[in-house]
Design an enzyme around this catalytic site. Structure first.
Site, PDB file in Angstrom:
ATOM      1  N   THR A 185      -8.814  -1.604   2.850  1.00  0.00           N
ATOM      2  CA  THR A 185      -8.667  -2.245   1.342  1.00  0.00           C
ATOM      3  C   THR A 185      -9.084  -3.697   1.308  1.00  0.00           C
ATOM      4  O   THR A 185      -9.464  -4.308   2.311  1.00  0.00           O
ATOM      5  CB  THR A 185      -7.212  -1.904   1.088  1.00  0.00           C
ATOM      6  OG1 THR A 185      -7.172  -2.200  -0.402  1.00  0.00           O
ATOM      7  CG2 THR A 185      -6.110  -2.428   1.622  1.00  0.00           C
ATOM      8  N   TYR A 211      -1.948   1.606 -11.525  1.00  0.00           N
ATOM      9  CA  TYR A 211      -0.892   2.648 -11.473  1.00  0.00           C
ATOM     10  C   TYR A 211       0.483   2.138 -11.349  1.00  0.00           C
ATOM     11  O   TYR A 211       1.347   2.742 -11.012  1.00  0.00           O
ATOM     12  CB  TYR A 211      -1.189   3.583 -10.076  1.00  0.00           C
ATOM     13  CG  TYR A 211      -1.272   2.951  -8.911  1.00  0.00           C
ATOM     14  CD1 TYR A 211      -0.209   2.490  -8.101  1.00  0.00           C
ATOM     15  CD2 TYR A 211      -2.767   2.728  -8.282  1.00  0.00           C
ATOM     16  CE1 TYR A 211      -0.515   1.854  -6.873  1.00  0.00           C
ATOM     17  CE2 TYR A 211      -2.744   2.208  -7.093  1.00  0.00           C
ATOM     18  CZ  TYR A 211      -1.761   1.610  -6.376  1.00  0.00           C
ATOM     19  OH  TYR A 211      -1.750   1.152  -5.317  1.00  0.00           O
ATOM     20  N   LYS A 229     -13.328  -4.454   2.270  1.00  0.00           N
ATOM     21  CA  LYS A 229     -14.219  -3.291   2.126  1.00  0.00           C
ATOM     22  C   LYS A 229     -15.813  -3.654   2.242  1.00  0.00           C
ATOM     23  O   LYS A 229     -16.436  -2.746   2.759  1.00  0.00           O
ATOM     24  CB  LYS A 229     -13.975  -2.752   0.904  1.00  0.00           C
ATOM     25  CG  LYS A 229     -12.880  -2.177   0.704  1.00  0.00           C
ATOM     26  CD  LYS A 229     -12.495  -1.546  -0.806  1.00  0.00           C
ATOM     27  CE  LYS A 229     -11.266  -0.813  -1.059  1.00  0.00           C
ATOM     28  NZ  LYS A 229     -11.272  -0.164  -2.296  1.00  0.00           N
ATOM     29  N   ASP A 252     -13.875   6.135  -2.752  1.00  0.00           N
ATOM     30  CA  ASP A 252     -13.265   5.806  -4.230  1.00  0.00           C
ATOM     31  C   ASP A 252     -13.754   6.225  -5.310  1.00  0.00           C
ATOM     32  O   ASP A 252     -13.006   6.756  -6.136  1.00  0.00           O
ATOM     33  CB  ASP A 252     -13.298   4.246  -4.466  1.00  0.00           C
ATOM     34  CG  ASP A 252     -12.393   3.334  -3.304  1.00  0.00           C
ATOM     35  OD1 ASP A 252     -11.393   3.920  -3.116  1.00  0.00           O
ATOM     36  OD2 ASP A 252     -12.588   2.293  -3.052  1.00  0.00           O
ATOM     37  N   SER A 281       0.967  -1.190   0.098  1.00  0.00           N
ATOM     38  CA  SER A 281       0.070   0.019  -0.057  1.00  0.00           C
ATOM     39  C   SER A 281       0.922   1.153   0.114  1.00  0.00           C
ATOM     40  O   SER A 281       1.831   1.422   0.694  1.00  0.00           O
ATOM     41  CB  SER A 281      -0.962  -0.031   1.284  1.00  0.00           C
ATOM     42  OG  SER A 281      -1.767   1.204   1.195  1.00  0.00           O
TER      43      SER A 281
END
Ligand code: NAP
Length: 291
Positions: free
Chosen positions: A71, A233, A75, A111, A21
């Site tokens: 996470t 990402y 969730k 989010d 993370s």
């Protein structure tokens, strides 16, 4: 250097896995930049026994922890252990941010809104009146789809490999928001129709993660000036975004969503305006260090 004192408030993240993370570096950099007396730490809460999410949430209360991120894969399950879940998170069916207010744990989902804030700030795009294609029907797609629908787009197409999953998500949100959602598979004529004249296409699948796989999407059919977005990402520029850039489309990377969902959490925990540029720079440094 972040200074921890007797009065430092703790923010944490629960996940399995959690070591990857970027949230700890991102938030600690933000706390330091604004001299906020808070520190952010990761906790590995395994999904399987001896992991125990319920007891981990009890520990938040016992230790007076001020807030947390949740996470994968917790969730959805965490919702039943909180005192309150805000209406947006309830509708999405997942919580990624929790704030402790006078001992009550309140859950939010930042989010989808984070994705849209990033899209607006980093790519100058808002979905109102536009045709939007969302590729994927998993957890991230749920959050993004719900927030996109709230902005009153003209048309939304949900594209997914497993048709039953996209159909079920589309029906669920159609009922909740009275908006007709089209669905399409990941190939063939229906995919081409979905791409035709679209103003935004966003990849919410894990295709392209760590350089694995490449989306075969007919970008040539998108509207002129369309934005091509990817929530993966790592790498920052996926093969999907590289192809879009080569074709002259505006691109929007996955770090934007990560930073902006975190920025909303930062505001909830601190009441302060989040230092978005600091957060992005810290996340970028951490990504570069992983290479
Ligand atoms: P998820 O719930 O497991 O959903 C995965 C989605 O990807 C499903 O739609 C799945 O399709 C599709 N998929 C996976 N592999 C595929 C393949 N080889 N071919 C076609 N479709 C494939 O995962 P998630 O939580 O939504 O996360 C998805 C990605 O978003 C991950 O890479 C995650 O790291 C990233 N993410 C980024 C952010 C951010 O802040 N930037 C936030 C959340 C997630 P099926 O339904 O057919 O299985």
């Amino acid at each position: 250097m972040l200074k921890i004192t007797g009065s430092t408030k703790v923010i944490c993240i629960f996940g399995d896995p959690v070591a990857h993370s970027l949230s700890p570096v991102m938030h600690n950099a933000a706390f330091e930049a604004l001299s906020v007396d808070m520190a952010y730490v990761p906790f590995h809460v395994p999904a399987q026994p001896p992991g125990d999410l319920k007891r981990a949430v009890s520990a938040i209360r016992a230790l007076s922890i001020h807030g947390l991120n949740i996470t994968i894969p917790h969730k959805e399950k965490v919702m039943s252990y909180l005192d309150e879940v805000d209406s947006h998170a309830l509708a999405v069916g997942a919580v990624n941010t929790v704030v402790s207010r006078s001992g009550s744990l309140i859950g939010y989902n930042t989010d989808g809104e984070g994705y849209l804030q990033g899209l607006k700030q980093d790519a100058g795009f808002t979905p109102r009146g536009k045709k939007v294609v969302i590729i994927g029907a998993g957890g991230a797609a749920r959050s993004i789809l719900y927030s996109v629908l709230l902005k009153k787009p003209k048309e939304v197409v949900l594209v997914n490999r497993t048709a039953a999953r996209s159909a079920s998500l589309a029906r669920e949100f159609e009922r909740k928001l009275a908006f007709k959602i089209q669905t399409a598979p990941l190939d063939g004529d229906a995919l081409r129709r979905s791409a035709q004249g679209a103003h935004l296409v966003v990849n919410t699948t894990s295709i392209g993660l760590s350089g694995r796989g490449e989306l075969d999407f007919p970008m040539e059919l998108l509207a002129d000036g369309a934005v091509v977005s990817d929530i993966v990402y790592s790498p920052l520029e996926t093969a999907f975004l590289k192809k879009a850039r080569a074709r002259g489309f505006k691109t929007h990377d996955g770090l934007s969503m990560l930073v902006h969902q975190g920025a909303i959490g930062f505001k909830l925990w601190t009441g302060r305006r989040p230092p978005v540029a600091v957060m992005r720079a810290a996340a970028l440094d951490a990504l570069a260090a992983k290479k």
